[in-house]
Write an enzyme that holds these catalytic residues in place. Structure first.
Site, short mmCIF file in Angstrom:
data_model
loop_
_atom_site.label_atom_id
_atom_site.label_comp_id
_atom_site.label_asym_id
_atom_site.label_seq_id
_atom_site.Cartn_x
_atom_site.Cartn_y
_atom_site.Cartn_z
N ASP A 260 -9.78 -5.73 -4.09
CA ASP A 260 -8.88 -4.18 -3.58
C ASP A 260 -9.72 -2.98 -4.20
O ASP A 260 -9.64 -2.86 -5.59
CB ASP A 260 -7.67 -4.00 -4.00
CG ASP A 260 -6.67 -3.62 -3.65
OD1 ASP A 260 -7.64 -2.23 -2.48
OD2 ASP A 260 -5.04 -3.02 -2.80
N HIS B 271 -7.52 -5.24 0.12
CA HIS B 271 -6.70 -4.68 0.51
C HIS B 271 -5.18 -5.09 1.60
O HIS B 271 -4.49 -5.21 0.93
CB HIS B 271 -6.63 -2.94 0.53
CG HIS B 271 -5.75 -2.43 0.41
ND1 HIS B 271 -5.31 -1.75 -1.05
CD2 HIS B 271 -5.14 -1.50 1.75
CE1 HIS B 271 -4.19 -0.89 -0.32
NE2 HIS B 271 -3.71 -0.69 0.79
N SER C 297 0.76 -1.17 0.33
CA SER C 297 -0.79 0.03 -0.43
C SER C 297 0.97 0.95 0.64
O SER C 297 1.76 1.75 -0.81
CB SER C 297 -0.87 0.13 1.17
OG SER C 297 -2.01 0.68 1.08
#
Length: 415
Positions: free
Chosen positions: A360, A393, A186
């Site tokens: 995601d 995610h 991320s």
């Protein structure tokens, strides 16, 4: 009923403070209704236990301090070997960094299934980083942690100060300069792109490859909480600063006590789960109810308001991956331009492997494709490619089934 919910929360707080080895995780959300006496539930010592998780599973753990050029004191956790002595000969360093509000503990949350231990057992020298401001990197040479000056940073500063300092430290300690593999999740991917663009020569000399888990750069197709809240970020940040708050997760110990009690008890665990889904997506096949209390006992940790503002700016600018927007006057002062410059990812000199989750809602597949095309722009041979997984995610460290992902990651490292 409200009185029952409040009573359960009070019991949860009492349990956190005074009762050890009591049930704190359950296999289903329904089981949390009767967590105190449900035989399906169990005690998980990893809830809020810190990186000492590694020692509990028999892995050697070291802590190292790294001081950045601008004075922030960072902590690197190192798993310098494997439980299997036969795998201790390989010494290629792998530097792993967490995302927004995370910490090095994220890579150990699932015990023996975790990425940190998988890499250690595969014979790699594993270094787990912590960005400035989080629970394990919350000091500065001169600035107090609760001061506004301390928190006056975003992920751009992490890219030009934190990451090079950590890479240099690992290179000096291992003697493996130029052989390092960087793995980011991320925001950890966002930072790697800025670093390898702005400090291109340093990246070329020191990093062999970058592996991006849930890559975040061009946020044109982001959905959920990020999409909804991005336009409100400047207003919310101003309000919080006026009340003396410079970060989210700044008062970590108090927050952890509250969240462990809240996100480990019914009915509040349902709200925590909804929050997690709304912010990062859901893969039903990978969902584990017992990971919710574990996750929220570490999250969020030290998110500066400026970091949130910068991400919001990318979203509201139709996904343009560019430097922090100071406004018309501020941009003229900082960039000699009315608009902030874009990060030119086509100039990144390091091969990048993009690991993308189909479910995601932050690191969207379409945005990853935009990034891939920019990374390969003008090259006769593609240096970057996308690998797709049935993940949301955060499933790169929370998913039920990690074996396939770990196998693909190992193959990418060995290329």
């Amino acid at each position: 009923m409200l009185w029952y919910s409040v009573l359960m929360w009070v019991f949860g707080v009492v349990r956190v403070f005074g009762f050890h080895h009591q049930n704190n995780v359950c296999p289903t959300l329904e089981d949390y209704k009767t967590i105190f006496h449900n035989s399906n539930c169990r005690y998980n010592p990893d809830v809020g236990s810190s990186p000492f998780i590694a020692k509990r599973y028999g892995y050697p753990l070291q802590s190292h301090e790294v001081v950045t050029e601008d004075g922030y004191i960072l902590t690197l956790h190192r798993i310098s070997g494997s439980r299997n002595p036969e795998n201790s000969k390989k010494k290629q360093p792998v530097l792993v960094f967490h995302g927004l509000g995370g910490s090095s503990a994220f890579w150990m949350l699932q015990g023996k299934k975790s990425l940190a231990f998988f890499l250690g057992d595969s014979g790699y020298d594993v270094w787990l980083g912590n960005w400035r401001g989080n629970y394990y990197s919350n000091r500065h040479v001169t600035l107090a942690e609760d001061s506004a000056k301390y928190w006056n940073f975003g992920f751009h500063e992490m890219a030009i100060y934190d990451l090079p300092a950590c890479i240099d430290f690992v290179a000096n300690r291992t003697g493996e300069k130029g052989n390092l593999i960087y793995v980011g999740h991320s925001m950890g991917t966002t930072i790697s792109y800025i670093y390898s663009t702005v400090k291109r020569k340093h990246a070329e000399d020191n990093v062999k490859a970058i592996i991006s888990l849930a890559p975040v750069a061009y946020m044109k197709n982001v959905m959920g909480a990020f999409r909804l809240l991005a336009p409100l970020a400047p207003l919310v940040a101003d309000i919080l600063r006026s009340k003396g708050f410079n970060a989210i997760g700044q008062y970590y110990k108090v927050q952890r006590t509250i969240l462990v009690a809240t996100c480990g008890n019914y009915p509040f665990i349902d709200l925590c789960n909804i929050l997690l889904i709304f912010s990062s997506g859901l893969s039903v096949e990978q969902f584990q109810a017992e990971m919710i209390p574990v996750f929220f006992s570490y999250y969020p940790s030290g998110i500066s308001l400026r970091t949130l503002e910068h991400f919001a700016q990318i979203v509201t600018s139709n996904g343009r991956f560019r430097m922090f927007d100071y406004g018309l006057r501020g941009n003229l002062e900082h960039y000699n331009s009315t608009d902030p410059p874009e990060y030119d990812t086509s100039q990144i000199p390091v091969p990048i492997h993009l690991f993308v989750g189909n479910n995601d809602i932050i690191g969207d597949v379409k945005d990853a494709s935009i990034l891939e095309s920019r990374l390969n722009k003008g090259r006769s041979v593609s240096t970057s490619q996308i690998y797709k997984f049935p993940f949301a995610h955060n499933d790169f460290f929370l998913a039920k089934q990690l074996d396939g992902f770990h196998k693909s990651l190992l193959q990418a490292i060995q290329r």
